[in-house]
Each structure stands twice: as C-alpha cells, then as structure tokens.
Design an enzyme around this catalytic site. Structure first.
Site, PDB file in Angstrom:
ATOM      1  N   GLU A  36       0.796  -1.121   0.144  1.00 43.54           N
ATOM      2  CA  GLU A  36      -0.004  -0.017  -0.040  1.00 43.54           C
ATOM      3  C   GLU A  36       0.887   1.358   0.071  1.00 43.54           C
ATOM      4  O   GLU A  36       0.600   2.260  -0.831  1.00 43.54           O
ATOM      5  CB  GLU A  36      -0.820   0.086   1.291  1.00 43.54           C
ATOM      6  CG  GLU A  36      -1.579   1.158   1.489  1.00 43.54           C
ATOM      7  CD  GLU A  36      -2.783   1.625   0.385  1.00 43.54           C
ATOM      8  OE1 GLU A  36      -2.904   0.597  -0.513  1.00 43.54           O
ATOM      9  OE2 GLU A  36      -3.297   2.604   0.526  1.00 43.54           O
ATOM     10  N   TYR A  37       1.904   1.274   0.732  1.00 44.96           N
ATOM     11  CA  TYR A  37       3.104   2.437   0.770  1.00 44.96           C
ATOM     12  C   TYR A  37       3.459   2.401  -0.803  1.00 44.96           C
ATOM     13  O   TYR A  37       3.592   3.651  -1.053  1.00 44.96           O
ATOM     14  CB  TYR A  37       3.890   1.993   1.752  1.00 44.96           C
ATOM     15  CG  TYR A  37       5.105   3.039   1.873  1.00 44.96           C
ATOM     16  CD1 TYR A  37       4.912   4.132   2.675  1.00 44.96           C
ATOM     17  CD2 TYR A  37       6.116   3.190   0.998  1.00 44.96           C
ATOM     18  CE1 TYR A  37       5.784   5.080   3.030  1.00 44.96           C
ATOM     19  CE2 TYR A  37       6.989   4.096   1.118  1.00 44.96           C
ATOM     20  CZ  TYR A  37       7.064   5.214   2.061  1.00 44.96           C
ATOM     21  OH  TYR A  37       7.848   6.011   2.042  1.00 44.96           O
ATOM     22  N   SER A  83      33.699  13.356  22.131  1.00 42.85           N
ATOM     23  CA  SER A  83      33.705  11.616  22.414  1.00 42.85           C
ATOM     24  C   SER A  83      33.271  11.632  23.899  1.00 42.85           C
ATOM     25  O   SER A  83      32.692  12.679  24.468  1.00 42.85           O
ATOM     26  CB  SER A  83      35.098  11.425  22.442  1.00 42.85           C
ATOM     27  OG  SER A  83      35.090  10.218  22.772  1.00 42.85           O
ATOM     28  N   ILE A  84      33.058  10.425  24.228  1.00 45.53           N
ATOM     29  CA  ILE A  84      32.535  10.334  25.753  1.00 45.53           C
ATOM     30  C   ILE A  84      33.492   9.305  26.586  1.00 45.53           C
ATOM     31  O   ILE A  84      33.973   8.262  25.949  1.00 45.53           O
ATOM     32  CB  ILE A  84      31.039   9.621  25.777  1.00 45.53           C
ATOM     33  CG1 ILE A  84      30.356   9.967  26.804  1.00 45.53           C
ATOM     34  CG2 ILE A  84      31.023   8.495  25.193  1.00 45.53           C
ATOM     35  CD1 ILE A  84      28.749   9.674  26.712  1.00 45.53           C
ATOM     36  N   LYS A 122      23.622   2.901  25.009  1.00 47.61           N
ATOM     37  CA  LYS A 122      24.830   3.496  24.258  1.00 47.61           C
ATOM     38  C   LYS A 122      24.799   2.431  22.784  1.00 47.61           C
ATOM     39  O   LYS A 122      24.794   1.495  22.667  1.00 47.61           O
ATOM     40  CB  LYS A 122      25.996   3.066  24.801  1.00 47.61           C
ATOM     41  CG  LYS A 122      27.378   3.849  24.021  1.00 47.61           C
ATOM     42  CD  LYS A 122      28.376   3.582  24.753  1.00 47.61           C
ATOM     43  CE  LYS A 122      29.740   4.451  24.028  1.00 47.61           C
ATOM     44  NZ  LYS A 122      29.778   4.323  22.427  1.00 47.61           N
ATOM     45  N   GLU A 179      22.400   8.715  16.460  1.00 48.87           N
ATOM     46  CA  GLU A 179      22.993   7.209  16.003  1.00 48.87           C
ATOM     47  C   GLU A 179      22.526   6.822  14.779  1.00 48.87           C
ATOM     48  O   GLU A 179      21.190   6.662  15.060  1.00 48.87           O
ATOM     49  CB  GLU A 179      23.183   6.313  17.084  1.00 48.87           C
ATOM     50  CG  GLU A 179      24.341   5.391  17.069  1.00 48.87           C
ATOM     51  CD  GLU A 179      25.720   6.049  17.638  1.00 48.87           C
ATOM     52  OE1 GLU A 179      25.919   7.140  18.024  1.00 48.87           O
ATOM     53  OE2 GLU A 179      26.619   4.981  17.656  1.00 48.87           O
ATOM     54  N   CYS A 417      23.301 -43.188  14.590  1.00 45.11           N
ATOM     55  CA  CYS A 417      22.360 -44.226  13.881  1.00 45.11           C
ATOM     56  C   CYS A 417      22.887 -44.840  12.633  1.00 45.11           C
ATOM     57  O   CYS A 417      22.538 -46.072  12.265  1.00 45.11           O
ATOM     58  CB  CYS A 417      20.998 -43.881  13.632  1.00 45.11           C
ATOM     59  SG  CYS A 417      21.065 -43.040  12.098  1.00 45.11           S
TER      60      CYS A 417
HETATM   61  S1  IVH Z   1      26.230  11.507  23.998  1.00 42.10           S
HETATM   62  C1  IVH Z   1      28.744  14.802  24.542  1.00 42.10           C
HETATM   63  N1  IVH Z   1      24.600   9.480  23.940  1.00 42.10           N
HETATM   64  O1  IVH Z   1      28.926   6.981  21.775  1.00 42.10           O
HETATM   65  C2  IVH Z   1      28.382  13.402  24.567  1.00 42.10           C
HETATM   66  N2  IVH Z   1      26.579   9.102  22.623  1.00 42.10           N
HETATM   67  O2  IVH Z   1      32.294   7.895  22.284  1.00 42.10           O
HETATM   68  C3  IVH Z   1      28.210  12.919  23.057  1.00 42.10           C
HETATM   69  N3  IVH Z   1      26.815   6.824  21.580  1.00 42.10           N
HETATM   70  O3  IVH Z   1      30.369   9.117  19.281  1.00 42.10           O
HETATM   71  C4  IVH Z   1      27.704  11.561  23.192  1.00 42.10           C
HETATM   72  N4  IVH Z   1      24.721   6.110  21.990  1.00 42.10           N
HETATM   73  O4  IVH Z   1      28.345   7.541  18.507  1.00 42.10           O
HETATM   74  C5  IVH Z   1      25.563   9.929  23.428  1.00 42.10           C
HETATM   75  N5  IVH Z   1      22.865   7.712  23.972  1.00 42.10           N
HETATM   76  C6  IVH Z   1      24.180   8.082  23.507  1.00 42.10           C
HETATM   77  C7  IVH Z   1      24.951   7.666  22.658  1.00 42.10           C
HETATM   78  C8  IVH Z   1      26.256   7.842  22.387  1.00 42.10           C
HETATM   79  C9  IVH Z   1      25.953   6.252  21.544  1.00 42.10           C
HETATM   80  C10 IVH Z   1      27.916   7.035  20.675  1.00 42.10           C
HETATM   81  C11 IVH Z   1      28.149   8.200  20.035  1.00 42.10           C
HETATM   82  C12 IVH Z   1      29.470   8.643  20.287  1.00 42.10           C
HETATM   83  C13 IVH Z   1      30.168   7.665  21.355  1.00 42.10           C
HETATM   84  C14 IVH Z   1      30.829   8.349  22.280  1.00 42.10           C
END
Ligand code: IVH
Length: 680
Positions: A36-37, A83-84, A122, A179, A417
């Site tokens: 349908e879509y 990064s985190i 994450k 993401e 068997c």
């Molecule tokens: S916040 C300032 N939230 O993890 C904070 N990151 O190394 C920026 N990632 O490159 C990231 N789930 O690709 C955030 N719920 C989430 C996430 C997330 C995955 C990834 C993202 C980032 C990496 C951090």
C-alpha cells in the site's frame, strides 16, 4: 501546469507518506502493508513526473537524487562532536565511580541530595550530525575527527527514519545529534541478500550500517533500512533549549525525530546501576545492538558548569558491558545431529569467560562455514556470545598456528545411528538419512507426528516425549500405539487421569486422512499443502511409496527437490518399516482412486504466497480461503507463483516477488479476488 486538484492530491499524498514513515520508523507501528505504501509512493512519483511544478524539495520522492559522488566532501562541524568517557569498571561499581566524580567536581557536600541523571542506551552505530535550518534538513555529516566530518547529506536524505522537515517551530538553526544503526533482523535480511548475490557479507550490524551510510551512491543507501535515534544537540539558533536532558529528548521526539523509549530518569548511583543491570539482562531482546548504557547529568545548567576535559564532557559517561567476544582454543570439532537430521559441527573449546558465562562449545554451522572462517582443530579462535544466543566461532587467528592443527572432516555416517550422511549439491547442510530411525531425530519427529495438523494427539508435548524417548519406552511413532495405561501411568509426574487422556488421544488419532498421515511422516520439504496434493494425486499410500522421482514430478507443484526428498525418504528401509508398523497398529485412512477430476475451484491452478502480517486475516484463514476457492498456497516465491499477498513487515519474499515481477497484492485485493471468483 498541474491543476488545483492535482496539486491538492500531491500535497495529500506527501502528507500521508510522511505520516506512514513516521509511524513505521519513529513510533515503530507500521500502519499499512508495504504494498500500500508503494502504491501511494508510485502515485505521487507519477504525478510529479508529469507535472514538474508539483515537485517540492522535501517531497518523499526527492530523498534520492543525483549521481554517485567520487568522494565525500569534508564538512566542518559548527560545534565539535565530542567523544564520551568510558567507565572501565563493568560491574555496578562503574555507576558509583561516575556519580562520586560528578559530586566531587560540583563540590557537593557528602550529605547533599542525590543527583538526577538521564540513563540512555549506548547505541552501537554511527554518530551523525543533522543540520536543520528553518526546520528543513540542509546538511548531514559523520563525526570524522570531531572537528570535521564527511558530508553525507545525500545519503541521510534517503533514510525514511529521518524527517526532511521538522514538526513545529525549530528556530533558525537546529543541529541534532544521534546514532544511525541497523536492526539485527534487517541486518540478517541484508546479509541473506548479499549472500544470494554472491557478495561479501557484513560482519555485524554496525559495520553494515557504516558501509550502507558511507555509500558514494546514495541510491544504494536508500535500499538499506537504516534507523536513527536522536540523543543530543549541536549548534542551536532561535530555539530555546529545554532545561534538562530528559526534556530535550522529549522535545526532539515532538519534532518528529525518532528517540529511543528505553531511557530512565535516575536519582543517584544505585538507580543508575539498577538501569545498567536491567538493560544488560534484556540486551539480547533489544532489536538492535548496544555496547553499554550512557549516563548524563540531567540538569543542562549543571552540565554547563562541569564542562569538558580533553574533548570529553565531564557530565556524561559510557558504562559498558563485558565484551561479547573472547579468544580461546579449539580442542576438537565434533558433530551434533539436529531435528531434521542436519549435522552441525560443534567446536569443543578450552573454557573461556565471555558475555557473562563460561563457554565450552560453539557452533560452526556447517562445512562451508568452517572453510570460510578458516577453522582447524587446534586453532586459536575468537568466540562470540550475545545473551541467550548459542555461542559462535567468529573466526580463527591463523598467525598463531604452530603446524599441529588439523582439518575437520565431515563423517560419512551418522554418529548416532550409522545411516549415511548426505549433502545435496546445492545445500550447505549435510544430513543424516536415518529419519525416524535416528534417535537424535526421534523426539522432534514424534512431536511433529503428534502435532495438531498432523495426527493431532493432544497432550503429547515436549516433556512427555522426552520421558518416553529417554526411557526407551517409545522409539518410533508406531510405538505410540502400543502404549498401555500402565506404561504411561508409570512415568514420573504422570497422574492416572492424564495418562488416560493421552491414551484416549492416541487411540482417537488412528482414524485419520491420507493427507494428514503423509504430512505426519515429516518428510523433508513436504508441508501440509504438498501432502494434500500427494494424497489427492496418488489416492493410495502404496502408489506414493513406490513412485520414483520422475513419477513424483508429475504432481502439480512438485519439483525436483521435493520429488527427491520423497523418493529418498521411502528409499530408506527403516522408514518403510515404520509405515508398516503404523498400519499394523491400526492407523488407517480412506484410500480412493486418484482424483483426476476434482471439481476445480474458482482459483484452480493459481498459486499464492503469503508474506508479512495481514491487517485482519491470520495466515490460516487466508490459506483456508484461497484453498476453498481452489487455489494453492506455497511457501516460497518462484516464477510459477501467480500472486504474492503481502502484509506489514513483509521481507525477502516480497523482494523476491519484485525481482521476478510476480504481482503483489494486499489483503483487500485478495478478498476481492476471492469474492469476484465466487460471483463467477
Ligand atoms: S552522547 C557529549 N549518547 O558514543 C556526549 N553518545 O564515544 C556525546 N553513543 O560518538 C555523546 N549512544 O556515537 C551519546 N545515548 C548516547 C549514545 C552515544 C551511542 C556514541 C556516539 C559517540 C560515542 C561516544
């Protein structure tokens, strides 16, 4: 120039398609079958082709445009993509370490109240930045080195999960971060397609998502069902940012962006640890891969007070789960016999702790897989375990070989068997030909024999079959009819009353139809429909048992593969013996002359394939309806198929239909076909 009516129709179609995309990708609630879509989309595309003045930049048809790029252009991020920090402690201690650090940096007293955090998943995908200006998507970039990413605007525009324009007022500039990922089910389908096309498969969903997004040909990206979850911001102009992270996620959702429902507001470290543990336990049930959870200080003002250190925010942390992969040694490769006789090579491993459990065995699937992964006995291998999934060997580490490794050889006889092991030329799986005679296949064969659409023996379930086979009380289906009340009542946990009930069900099943009996035998590739065809065509069991492959192929819809399975089944003396015993035990059905002139129904000769979930009919009713009109329902799409009836979430069968140009209809069209035929 288009007429006012045509312009209105185009606008209505655009709105409807956007609504359907939103329900499918953002709310995860598909509203209509894909067919349908596709129909609505085709109508809009046709209108726009005829009247170019109707095309708008944000029309769903404009998601794919332009020629493949030679390379991605660099795109400078207005605000760096950070990064985190990763909390290395995988246990719940990780949550406490983070909370303590934040409290210290905020210079809180020890007795100050617990801090509020938003706990998120994450996602194991690719971070992207989406730039909306006046609510319209104008640019998209990968993270790159955090300062400069790659311009993937053309690719991102093809993602139906990402709105080309935001709902409501998003100000002059709103950069959304999140993401891009692939659901595991979509990943499996994609890999099946790659395999069928003889192309290299992707290692995991993350890789596949990256490969799909970083396609220089955006039309290729469009064919991959990539998803997106928003979780943060980049540059913002003219929109007032909510006061909390939780409020931000909600606001992003209101713009029509997909946000993940799996998130929780937590007070203090204990609640964070609780979230970490809960999500960890359900990790395998999520439709996509994650590698941990992320904790973010909820109050944006507090986030700003903490700021950043070496490109990582002090207010957020990734709390990961233990790795799902580990390296160990293959001590031996043995084989297991599965329910259809499939012989599966299994690696016996030096015990290794992976994915939260000690693993000593891992499946190697089949011979081709062993060759593809290049695994020898004695090799060092990488092993993966995700949740409850059976551990699997990912690949070998050939550089660690010392020359004492040996090749695996598939046995020629079933280890259980002693029947011959055969592998069809076009199949990856080797099988034991022992059928009902092989103890490893017996339990499953008995369950199939007793199932509702076969002999319909109520009460003969998993547990009882286990007891009967393990205790050597029953070996073949024929033995079921020799069971007495005493033998049954003697089994552990079997009350006299239930023993009597089972016995009554067994007795009642003696009187059956030829079609059910053929189906009950569990011949490979012979499902219910084929069993009915065979019964109708041959009329008598002996005629079927004595037919050779060539004779069998004269039955409509029986091709070489099915014919071969049937001939092979009755070629095994064990199987013929079981049939004789069943007859001797009083199992009977009416034999009749082959029905050459069965009254043809209205849809006689028409072959249907059902796929996906239909809006109102379940599989069985749809099948019954088609069969009542004389049509047939087949399990796979081929050139012989007349119609594919597609519902929501239709997968590879729909793709196959499109490939072979088999007409695809929806439930409404099926009902119309049946009704039309009834009138005729
Ligand atoms: S916040 C300032 N939230 O993890 C904070 N990151 O190394 C920026 N990632 O490159 C990231 N789930 O690709 C955030 N719920 C989430 C996430 C997330 C995955 C990834 C993202 C980032 C990496 C951090």
């Amino acid at each position: 120039m288009a007429s006012a009516a045509q312009a209105a129709r185009a606008a209505a179609l655009r709105e409807e398609i956007e609504r359907l995309d939103h329900h499918y990708y953002v709310l995860d609630q598909p509203l209509v079958p894909d067919a349908e879509y596709d129909r609505l989309y085709a109508e809009l595309a046709a209108l726009e082709t005829e009247h170019r003045d109707l095309v708008t930049a944000d029309s769903p048809t404009q998601r794919v445009a332009g020629a493949p790029a030679a390379q991605f252009r660099p795109l400078l991020h207005a605000v760096p993509m950070l990064s985190i920090r990763t909390e290395t402690d995988h246990s719940e201690g990780g949550a406490h370490t983070f909370d303590q650090r934040v409290r210290r940096q905020l210079e809180l007293e020890a007795d100050a109240p617990a801090l509020e955090y938003l706990a998120e998943l994450k996602f194991d995908g690719l971070a992207v930045n989406l730039r909306y200006e006046q609510g319209k998507l104008v640019a998209a970039a990968t993270r790159g080195d955090g300062e400069t990413g790659e311009d993937i605007t053309a690719n991102i525009r093809t993602l139906r999960a990402i709105p080309l324009k935001l709902q409501g007022d998003a100000g002059a500039v709103l950069e959304v971060r999140g993401e891009v990922l692939l659901y595991r089910a979509d990943f499996d389908r994609l890999n099946a397609r790659m395999r069928a096309a003889g192309e290299k498969e992707f290692v995991n969903p993350r890789n596949a998502a990256a490969g799909s997004l970083r396609q220089l040909n955006a039309a290729m990206t469009a064919e991959r069902p990539l998803r997106f979850f928003a979780y943060g911001l980049g540059e913002v102009q003219g929109w007032s940012v909510p006061a909390t992270q939780a409020g931000l996620i909600e606001a992003l959702g209101r713009f029509g962006l997909p946000v993940c429902a799996e998130r929780r507001l937590c007070r203090g470290a204990a609640e964070l640890a609780q979230f970490h543990a809960e999500v960890g336990a359900r990790r395998a049930e999520l439709p996509f891969d994650i590698d941990g959870v992320v904790y973010k200080l909820n109050e944006i003002a507090l986030q700003q007070r903490l700021g950043f250190v070496s490109r990582e925010p002090r207010w957020a942390v990734a709390h990961k789960y233990p790795p799902q992969e580990a390296v160990t040694r293959v001590l031996d490769i043995e084989v297991q016999v599965g329910r259809t006789g499939a012989i599966t090579p299994v690696a016996r491993l030096a015990p290794v702790f992976v994915g939260g459990a000690t693993v000593t065995n891992a499946t190697l699937h089949n011979e081709d897989e062993i060759r593809r992964k290049d695994v020898k006995i004695g090799d060092w291998v990488s092993v993966r375990r995700a949740g409850d999934v059976i551990p699997e060997v990912v690949g070998s580490l050939p550089h660690r070989r010392d020359g004492r490794e040996s090749e695996f050889v598939m046995p020629l006889q079933c280890p259980i068997c002693r029947s011959a092991v055969r592998r069809a030329p076009d199949e990856a799986v080797a099988r034991c030909t022992g059928g009902l005679f092989c103890p490893a296949q017996r339990k499953q064969a008995l369950l199939h024999f007793a199932s509702r659409r076969a002999m319909d023996i109520e009460g003969l379930g998993d547990k009882l079959v286990d007891q009967l086979v393990d205790g050597s009380v029953v070996a073949t289906p024929a033995d079921l009819y020799k069971l007495g009340l005493a033998a049954l009542a003697n089994l552990e946990r079997m009350a006299d009353k239930s023993a009597a009930n089972v016995l009554a069900a067994i007795n009642a099943s003696r009187d059956t139809t030829l079609a059910r009996f053929i189906y009950a035998l569990g011949i490979r590739n012979v499902g219910e429909t084929t069993a009915k065809d065979l019964a109708r065509h041959f009329g008598k069991l002996d005629a079927l048992m004595d037919a050779d492959a060539e004779r069998l192929q004269r039955v409509p819809d029986v091709g070489p593969v099915v014919a071969q399975s049937i001939a092979q089944f009755f070629g095994e003396p064990h199987n013929r013996e079981v049939v004789e015993q069943l007859r001797a035990a009083g199992v009977h059905w009416t034999e009749h002359e082959p029905a050459a002139a069965d009254a043809p129904g209205h849809l006689a000769g028409k072959i249907f394939v059902l796929t996906g979930t239909l809006p109102t009919l379940d599989r069985e009713s749809a099948k019954a309806m088609i069969e009542a009109a004389g049509g047939k329902v087949s399990g796979s799409v081929s050139k012989k198929t007349h119609y594919v009836v597609a519902g929501a979430d239709a997968g590879s069968k729909l793709a196959k239909a499109q490939e072979l140009a088999v007409p695809v209809i929806d439930e409404a069209a099926l009902l119309a076909l049946v009704a039309e035929q009834e009138k005729a």
